[in-house]
Design a protein around this motif. Sequence first.
Motif, short mmCIF file in Angstrom:
data_model
loop_
_atom_site.label_atom_id
_atom_site.label_comp_id
_atom_site.label_asym_id
_atom_site.label_seq_id
_atom_site.Cartn_x
_atom_site.Cartn_y
_atom_site.Cartn_z
N GLN A 110 -4.62 -31.71 -11.80
CA GLN A 110 -3.60 -31.91 -10.78
C GLN A 110 -2.18 -31.84 -11.33
N GLU A 111 -2.04 -31.89 -12.65
CA GLU A 111 -0.69 -31.93 -13.22
C GLU A 111 0.10 -30.65 -12.92
N SER A 112 -0.58 -29.51 -12.87
CA SER A 112 0.12 -28.25 -12.61
C SER A 112 0.67 -28.18 -11.19
N ASP A 113 0.13 -28.98 -10.28
CA ASP A 113 0.58 -28.96 -8.88
C ASP A 113 1.65 -29.99 -8.59
N LEU A 114 2.03 -30.80 -9.58
CA LEU A 114 3.08 -31.78 -9.36
C LEU A 114 4.42 -31.08 -9.17
N PRO A 115 5.34 -31.67 -8.42
CA PRO A 115 6.64 -31.03 -8.21
C PRO A 115 7.45 -30.96 -9.50
N GLN A 116 8.21 -29.88 -9.62
CA GLN A 116 9.09 -29.73 -10.78
C GLN A 116 10.25 -30.71 -10.66
N VAL A 117 10.59 -31.38 -11.77
CA VAL A 117 11.71 -32.31 -11.78
C VAL A 117 12.78 -31.77 -12.73
N ALA A 118 14.02 -32.09 -12.42
CA ALA A 118 15.14 -31.64 -13.24
C ALA A 118 15.23 -32.47 -14.51
N SER A 119 15.61 -31.81 -15.60
CA SER A 119 15.79 -32.52 -16.86
C SER A 119 16.65 -31.65 -17.77
N PRO A 120 17.13 -32.21 -18.89
CA PRO A 120 17.87 -31.39 -19.86
C PRO A 120 16.99 -30.34 -20.54
N LEU A 121 15.67 -30.49 -20.45
CA LEU A 121 14.75 -29.53 -21.06
C LEU A 121 14.48 -28.38 -20.11
N PRO A 122 14.25 -27.17 -20.62
CA PRO A 122 13.86 -26.06 -19.73
C PRO A 122 12.49 -26.32 -19.13
N SER A 123 12.23 -25.72 -17.98
CA SER A 123 10.94 -25.92 -17.32
C SER A 123 9.80 -25.29 -18.11
N VAL A 124 10.10 -24.24 -18.89
CA VAL A 124 9.12 -23.61 -19.77
C VAL A 124 9.72 -23.54 -21.16
N ILE A 125 9.03 -24.10 -22.13
CA ILE A 125 9.45 -24.05 -23.53
C ILE A 125 8.51 -23.07 -24.23
N ASP A 126 9.02 -21.89 -24.55
CA ASP A 126 8.20 -20.82 -25.12
C ASP A 126 8.42 -20.77 -26.62
N LEU A 127 7.44 -21.25 -27.38
CA LEU A 127 7.58 -21.32 -28.83
C LEU A 127 7.43 -19.97 -29.51
N SER A 128 7.10 -18.92 -28.73
CA SER A 128 7.05 -17.57 -29.28
C SER A 128 8.33 -16.79 -29.01
N ALA A 129 9.32 -17.41 -28.39
CA ALA A 129 10.58 -16.73 -28.06
C ALA A 129 11.35 -16.42 -29.34
N PRO A 130 12.29 -15.48 -29.27
CA PRO A 130 13.09 -15.15 -30.46
C PRO A 130 13.83 -16.38 -31.00
N THR A 131 13.97 -16.43 -32.31
CA THR A 131 14.62 -17.57 -32.96
C THR A 131 15.67 -17.08 -33.95
N THR A 132 16.57 -17.99 -34.31
CA THR A 132 17.49 -17.78 -35.42
C THR A 132 17.34 -18.97 -36.36
N ASP A 133 17.74 -18.79 -37.61
CA ASP A 133 17.66 -19.86 -38.59
C ASP A 133 18.81 -20.83 -38.34
#
Length: 401
Positions: A110-133
């Motif tokens: 049921q967690e995936s169906d909960l409403p999205q809440v606002a926060s300082p964090l992005p709604s999706v944190i993609d650890l495969s996204a481009p990075t810099t050192d």
Amino acid sequence: MTDHELRELLHERVADVGMPDLSEVAWQRATRIRRRRAVMAVTAAVAVVAVGSVAVAGGPGGDRSTGPVTQLPSPTTTSVPTPPTPTKTGTRPDGHYRGWPVYWGPLASQESDLPQVASPLPSVIDLSAPTTDVADDPIDAALAAYALIDDNGGQRLLLLAPDGSLRTVDTSRVAPYDDGSGDDISIAHDSLLSPTGEYLAFPQPGHVLVLTLATGAWRSVDTGDRPTTTLHWMGNTDLWLPPTTQGGDGPMYSVLDGRRSGATNVAAPAGPSSAGGPYGRWRMGPLGTAQSWGRFAGLPVSSDQVTPSQALVVEGDAPAHDALLVLGSASTPDADQRPDFCCGVEFWLDSDTIVYESQTQPRRLVSWRVGTHDLGRVSSIVGFDPDREFLVSSYARIWDR
């Protein structure tokens, strides 16, 4: 033993390491408030670990074993003909346990169906996204740090910047550090990131390495013969080394100059009973102190759910703020079975909302407004392979941003 089973055991090992977020405001409150209940014995913190001596391959550190611990009740099902929390609103509890109001949380499905809440964090944190050192592209502070350990013991450390971008950290100067279990916890520990997000702390034998993100400067904080495996943050800039993961009397050291800054004696919240045991972080916030509990026997649950239960325990500054959230685990199907140590408390989102990290696929940050049926999705963490990589998260203080 399969790789999946090994990862489950590694997760249990790290989840059992408690860490308070004693931020400046919370620490000031903690110094003037006495516990309203007797503090549980430290053994309760490990009472949720599997019974008997268990030998496993300890991932990066090789084989390890744990001694016998107390047997806790095996899961059973109960029947209370009331729908689970996600169908409800308001503040009326679903039941009570020793005077504490009990609210029913979501099943894992049921967690995936909960409403999205606002926060300082992005709604999706993609650890495969481009990075810099971070050395080439510095940031003043991070919102989160993610340590990833692969099947071969390789480690990588990612930082989540306030704008949602990622940084990598070169940890080549950080030596492996076995905490006595056979596991390397030098990088993979949940007290890595400071409450303000400005510093990273790496436990080492006889000292702690500290990286200041904004400048890229490294400092070694000498701790003598004091073990650093129980490293916690005290306030914004002090490292605290209690004797156990659930607190106690220990020295503090300033990351600003590396000197000893005093000592303190703080313990994890006692909770309502010994019918279970705490695990993971204990996080102090404006409303009180929150921690996750495993194998919590005797809690009222909805129909066809497993008990003993996983639960979030909030011990408020006043009795009116005490509350329990039962994290639902259905007897069937298997997809709704939660593992032990499923849902460590990570941070307070605001003055009365806590966030836990659910060991689902994808992994999710789920919020609960304490004392209500208000639940929501904060973030999903994607971009890593849970069959190959073991993830340990560490979050800055979020509620006052």
